[in-house]
Design a protein around this motif. Structure first.
Motif, PDB file in Angstrom:
ATOM      1  N   VAL A 284       0.824  -1.213   0.000  1.00  0.00           N
ATOM      2  CA  VAL A 284       0.000   0.000   0.000  1.00  0.00           C
ATOM      3  C   VAL A 284       0.856   1.260   0.000  1.00  0.00           C
ATOM      4  O   VAL A 284       0.481   2.282  -0.584  1.00  0.00           O
ATOM      5  N   MET A 285       2.020   1.215   0.660  1.00  0.00           N
ATOM      6  CA  MET A 285       2.862   2.420   0.668  1.00  0.00           C
ATOM      7  C   MET A 285       3.447   2.679  -0.723  1.00  0.00           C
ATOM      8  O   MET A 285       3.597   3.841  -1.140  1.00  0.00           O
ATOM      9  N   ILE A 286       3.737   1.608  -1.483  1.00  0.00           N
ATOM     10  CA  ILE A 286       4.233   1.773  -2.842  1.00  0.00           C
ATOM     11  C   ILE A 286       3.131   2.341  -3.736  1.00  0.00           C
ATOM     12  O   ILE A 286       3.362   3.217  -4.573  1.00  0.00           O
ATOM     13  N   GLU A 287       1.906   1.818  -3.555  1.00  0.00           N
ATOM     14  CA  GLU A 287       0.771   2.346  -4.313  1.00  0.00           C
ATOM     15  C   GLU A 287       0.577   3.823  -4.028  1.00  0.00           C
ATOM     16  O   GLU A 287       0.364   4.629  -4.945  1.00  0.00           O
ATOM     17  N   ALA A 288       0.641   4.199  -2.754  1.00  0.00           N
ATOM     18  CA  ALA A 288       0.451   5.602  -2.371  1.00  0.00           C
ATOM     19  C   ALA A 288       1.533   6.489  -2.979  1.00  0.00           C
ATOM     20  O   ALA A 288       1.247   7.587  -3.482  1.00  0.00           O
ATOM     21  N   MET A 289       2.783   6.029  -2.953  1.00  0.00           N
ATOM     22  CA  MET A 289       3.885   6.799  -3.537  1.00  0.00           C
ATOM     23  C   MET A 289       3.669   6.999  -5.032  1.00  0.00           C
ATOM     24  O   MET A 289       3.953   8.072  -5.570  1.00  0.00           O
ATOM     25  N   SER A 290       3.135   5.965  -5.700  1.00  0.00           N
ATOM     26  CA  SER A 290       2.937   6.059  -7.150  1.00  0.00           C
ATOM     27  C   SER A 290       1.911   7.121  -7.527  1.00  0.00           C
ATOM     28  O   SER A 290       1.905   7.609  -8.662  1.00  0.00           O
ATOM     29  N   GLN A 291       1.042   7.479  -6.582  1.00  0.00           N
ATOM     30  CA  GLN A 291      -0.004   8.469  -6.842  1.00  0.00           C
ATOM     31  C   GLN A 291       0.300   9.807  -6.170  1.00  0.00           C
ATOM     32  O   GLN A 291      -0.586  10.635  -5.978  1.00  0.00           O
ATOM     33  N   GLY A 292       1.571  10.011  -5.808  1.00  0.00           N
ATOM     34  CA  GLY A 292       2.004  11.324  -5.342  1.00  0.00           C
ATOM     35  C   GLY A 292       1.796  11.607  -3.878  1.00  0.00           C
ATOM     36  O   GLY A 292       1.756  12.787  -3.478  1.00  0.00           O
TER      37      GLY A 292
END
Length: 369
Positions: A284-292
């Motif tokens: 989830v942290m990688i997903e969040a980073m990918s969306q700024g």
């Protein structure tokens, strides 16, 4: 190659989402991919039209029915064994990838008694050590330290877990990071004053939501215009218990049910917090980073630090420490330039986890066996 991915379902959890991403990534690279499930819930994680879905006719467990529970426990492993053996004999796959020890012994026996031989990979998505008071169940311990010896390859999410297995004499282990199913944004979207967290709310102790809410009591005093949103399924009793921990800050907190459109939540949030007491890695942290989103991650013995470099593409703090977590959140809230820099650096750092790159890593792993 012909690849079978065996997973309980294609809905609800992080490992299930990973299985769908693996199938899509490998299919795009020209492999013939099958996904076998006993799914009774509607599919929420999409697979491409090229991915073939195979259903195990497992017994459904009716809520509150002891008879149905016993029936399922006895018959489902046998049904899985029959289906796996039949699939191998008919389709002759090159490799089977089993996700999270799904019917482990039924799968092993199905492979053993099939007329065609197939390589078997077990994938784990959890840490191989726990804090005191949070030990493994007997089944979890058996899965990790006994069952893993019978597979051709085992994958874990972090090098710390590979080292633990190696010390136990299990050496056929590779690190395989989870794939990112979201396309990273080209630039940071317009953000709101939202701090976001996500995860199953009923697993609040593992996810550290109690720690997050205690930290938020401090943050909200100094940053009253900011909101905290926690996204995930949970029962009313658990949510009410967590709200009590927030005290007077409860008015600035929103609990949001699980949504398959988590991308929209990431787009709005300026900051994402991974507050887990222990976590295998943290998709989830990688997903969040990918969306700024600028990320604050509680690092469990170096696992999250494999993806987050402190003050480079995110902030790192110790687990189970509400005071330090509050300090890190306030640092991002109050320092706009730092927040914006980490948002941009976060986007740049996640391309290595694309479905295609992870599919290439899986190919290398298969070729090694």
């Amino acid at each position: 190659m012909k690849i079978l991915i065996l997973v309980h379902a294609l809905t609800g959890g992080g490992a299930e989402r990973v299985a769908a991403s693996w199938a899509n990534g490998l299919s795009k690279r020209g492999h013939s991919v099958y996904v076998m499930t006993n799914m009774t819930k509607p599919q929420t994680y999409e697979t491409s039209s090229a991915v073939k879905l195979v259903h195990i006719d497992a017994c459904k467990i009716e809520k509150g029915s002891l008879f149905e529970l016993i029936k399922a426990k006895l018959l489902n492993p046998f049904k899985t064994f029959v289906q796996i053996r039949s699939f191998i004999n008919c389709e002759n796959p090159d490799v089977i990838i089993n996700v999270l020890y799904y019917e482990t012994y039924a799968v092993l026996m199905g492979c053993f008694f099939a007329k065609n031989k197939v390589k078997l990979i077990q994938t784990d998505h959890n840490a191989y050590e726990r804090p005191k008071g949070n030990g493994f169940s007997c089944i979890q311990w058996r899965n990790k330290f006994i069952d893993n010896r019978f597979f051709d390859k085992v994958t874990v999410l972090a090098h710390a877990d590979k080292e633990i297995l190696n010390k136990k004499g299990i050496r056929h282990v590779d690190v395989l990071h989870n794939p990112l199913f979201l396309t990273p944004v080209s630039e940071v979207p317009e953000k709101e004053k939202i701090v976001l967290a996500a995860g199953r709310i009923n697993q609040w102790h593992v996810k550290g939501f109690d720690v997050l809410l205690k930290a938020w009591k401090t943050v909200s005093i100094h940053c009253p215009e900011w909101k905290l949103r926690i996204v995930g399924d949970g029962d009313a009793a658990t949510i009410n218990m967590l709200k009590k921990l927030a005290g007077n800050a409860v008015g600035s907190i929103e609990f949001v049910p699980y949504t398959p459109n988590i991308r929209d939540e990431y787009h709005k949030a300026s900051i994402f917090v991974l507050s887990s007491r222990y976590e295998g890695w943290g998709l989830v942290m990688i997903e969040a980073m990918s969306q700024g989103c600028a990320v604050v991650a509680c690092d469990y013995k170096g696992r999250q630090a494999e993806a987050i470099k402190d003050h480079v593409n995110g902030l790192i703090c110790m687990p189970d420490n509400a005071e330090e977590l509050a300090s890190k959140i306030k640092e991002l809230v109050n320092n706009t330039l730092l927040r914006q820099r980490l948002q941009n650096e976060g986007i740049k750092s996640v391309f290595q986890y694309s479905e295609e790159n992870v599919a290439i890593n899986i190919e290398r792993l298969i070729n090694s066996i």
